[in-house]
Design a protein around this motif. Structure first.
Motif, PDB file in Angstrom:
ATOM      1  N   GLU A  21      29.632  47.250  51.730  1.00  0.00           N
ATOM      2  CA  GLU A  21      28.709  48.350  51.433  1.00  0.00           C
ATOM      3  C   GLU A  21      28.260  49.040  52.720  1.00  0.00           C
ATOM      4  O   GLU A  21      28.184  50.266  52.779  1.00  0.00           O
ATOM      5  CB  GLU A  21      27.478  47.828  50.681  1.00  0.00           C
ATOM      6  CG  GLU A  21      27.731  47.450  49.248  1.00  0.00           C
ATOM      7  CD  GLU A  21      26.518  46.799  48.593  1.00  0.00           C
ATOM      8  OE1 GLU A  21      25.469  46.668  49.248  1.00  0.00           O
ATOM      9  OE2 GLU A  21      26.642  46.410  47.424  1.00  0.00           O
ATOM     10  N   THR A  22      27.964  48.249  53.747  1.00  0.00           N
ATOM     11  CA  THR A  22      27.535  48.812  55.025  1.00  0.00           C
ATOM     12  C   THR A  22      28.658  49.630  55.642  1.00  0.00           C
ATOM     13  O   THR A  22      28.426  50.722  56.153  1.00  0.00           O
ATOM     14  CB  THR A  22      27.073  47.689  55.986  1.00  0.00           C
ATOM     15  OG1 THR A  22      25.957  47.034  55.391  1.00  0.00           O
ATOM     16  CG2 THR A  22      26.675  48.242  57.334  1.00  0.00           C
ATOM     17  N   ARG A  23      29.891  49.118  55.609  1.00  0.00           N
ATOM     18  CA  ARG A  23      31.024  49.853  56.166  1.00  0.00           C
ATOM     19  C   ARG A  23      31.207  51.173  55.425  1.00  0.00           C
ATOM     20  O   ARG A  23      31.421  52.220  56.022  1.00  0.00           O
ATOM     21  CB  ARG A  23      32.294  49.002  56.102  1.00  0.00           C
ATOM     22  CG  ARG A  23      33.465  49.617  56.813  1.00  0.00           C
ATOM     23  CD  ARG A  23      34.677  48.721  56.977  1.00  0.00           C
ATOM     24  NE  ARG A  23      34.981  47.860  55.869  1.00  0.00           N
ATOM     25  CZ  ARG A  23      34.720  46.555  55.817  1.00  0.00           C
ATOM     26  NH1 ARG A  23      34.122  45.960  56.828  1.00  0.00           N
ATOM     27  NH2 ARG A  23      35.041  45.848  54.766  1.00  0.00           N
ATOM     28  N   SER A  24      31.096  51.144  54.086  1.00  0.00           N
ATOM     29  CA  SER A  24      31.232  52.362  53.300  1.00  0.00           C
ATOM     30  C   SER A  24      30.107  53.346  53.623  1.00  0.00           C
ATOM     31  O   SER A  24      30.333  54.538  53.770  1.00  0.00           O
ATOM     32  CB  SER A  24      31.235  52.031  51.811  1.00  0.00           C
ATOM     33  OG  SER A  24      31.313  53.208  51.057  1.00  0.00           O
ATOM     34  N   PHE A  25      28.874  52.825  53.758  1.00  0.00           N
ATOM     35  CA  PHE A  25      27.732  53.677  54.079  1.00  0.00           C
ATOM     36  C   PHE A  25      27.905  54.303  55.461  1.00  0.00           C
ATOM     37  O   PHE A  25      27.716  55.495  55.648  1.00  0.00           O
ATOM     38  CB  PHE A  25      26.442  52.845  54.034  1.00  0.00           C
ATOM     39  CG  PHE A  25      25.197  53.629  54.342  1.00  0.00           C
ATOM     40  CD1 PHE A  25      24.552  54.347  53.346  1.00  0.00           C
ATOM     41  CD2 PHE A  25      24.666  53.654  55.612  1.00  0.00           C
ATOM     42  CE1 PHE A  25      23.398  55.078  53.618  1.00  0.00           C
ATOM     43  CE2 PHE A  25      23.522  54.382  55.907  1.00  0.00           C
ATOM     44  CZ  PHE A  25      22.887  55.091  54.900  1.00  0.00           C
ATOM     45  N   ALA A  26      28.278  53.483  56.448  1.00  0.00           N
ATOM     46  CA  ALA A  26      28.404  53.954  57.831  1.00  0.00           C
ATOM     47  C   ALA A  26      29.561  54.932  57.992  1.00  0.00           C
ATOM     48  O   ALA A  26      29.541  55.765  58.901  1.00  0.00           O
ATOM     49  CB  ALA A  26      28.593  52.767  58.776  1.00  0.00           C
ATOM     50  N   SER A  27      30.551  54.856  57.109  1.00  0.00           N
ATOM     51  CA  SER A  27      31.691  55.762  57.209  1.00  0.00           C
ATOM     52  C   SER A  27      31.551  56.962  56.263  1.00  0.00           C
ATOM     53  O   SER A  27      32.509  57.685  56.047  1.00  0.00           O
ATOM     54  CB  SER A  27      32.987  55.014  56.912  1.00  0.00           C
ATOM     55  OG  SER A  27      33.002  54.569  55.577  1.00  0.00           O
TER      56      SER A  27
END
Length: 176
Positions: free
Chosen positions: A10-16
């Motif tokens: 989720e963090t990777r998706s949010f940050a990207s």
């Protein structure tokens, strides 16, 4: 899928910005390669891919070496920075996730660190603060890196303040 894996994705998706397909370099080998590249050239492919995904300009990157809180071993992290007077500021956002990055925890316990900047190793002192304690610094960083404000809002949902780490050269020289 464990809670940790779910939060990481989720963090990777949010940050990207939902363009996680652009995040190609990751994992231990990819991060080791990126640290090598930053040490040798000052350029980070990881920072570039997140900048492209978020449609932000690329920010210059340094290599921060901290002393491990428990192990006492040296730990490296490639981090984009923002100039601030004669100092540099790095942001412990971790994509707005629930925990501070390990390098922030290390910097809180051992303020003496080293950076590789423009292929020079420089001893620095790290002062960890956040937007609540230093709103002028936070505004300065957000003006140059707008995604930090977005990360701060997400981190607040986890009950966390985004740490800002001010790096000052031990010798007193200007880092900018």
């Amino acid at each position: 899928m464990s809670r940790r894996d779910r939060i990481g994705s989720e963090t990777r998706s949010f940050a990207s910005y939902g363009r996680s397909w652009l995040i190609v370099i990751r994992g231990p080998r990819g991060m080791a390669f990126d640290r090598f590249l930053v040490r040798r050239t000052g350029f980070s492919l990881v920072s570039l891919q997140y900048a492209l995904a978020g449609r932000f300009p690329y920010h210059p990157t340094l290599l921060l070496t901290t002393v491990g809180r428990r192990s006492g071993e040296l730990r490296d992290a490639a981090l984009p920075y923002v100039p601030y007077g004669k100092d540099l500021v790095v942001v412990g956002s971790k994509g707005g996730g629930p925990k501070d990055p390990a390098w922030v925890v290390n910097a809180r316990h051992h303020e003496l660190c080293w950076i590789v900047l423009r292929r020079r190793t420089i001893p620095v002192r790290a002062r960890v603060t956040d937007g609540e304690r230093d709103p002028d610094l936070f505004a300065h960083v957000v003006a140059r890196k707008p995604n930090v404000g977005r990360y701060a809002e997400r981190a607040a949902g986890f009950g966390r303040q985004i740490p800002l780490v001010v790096l000052t050269a031990v010798s007193g020289e200007s880092l900018t």
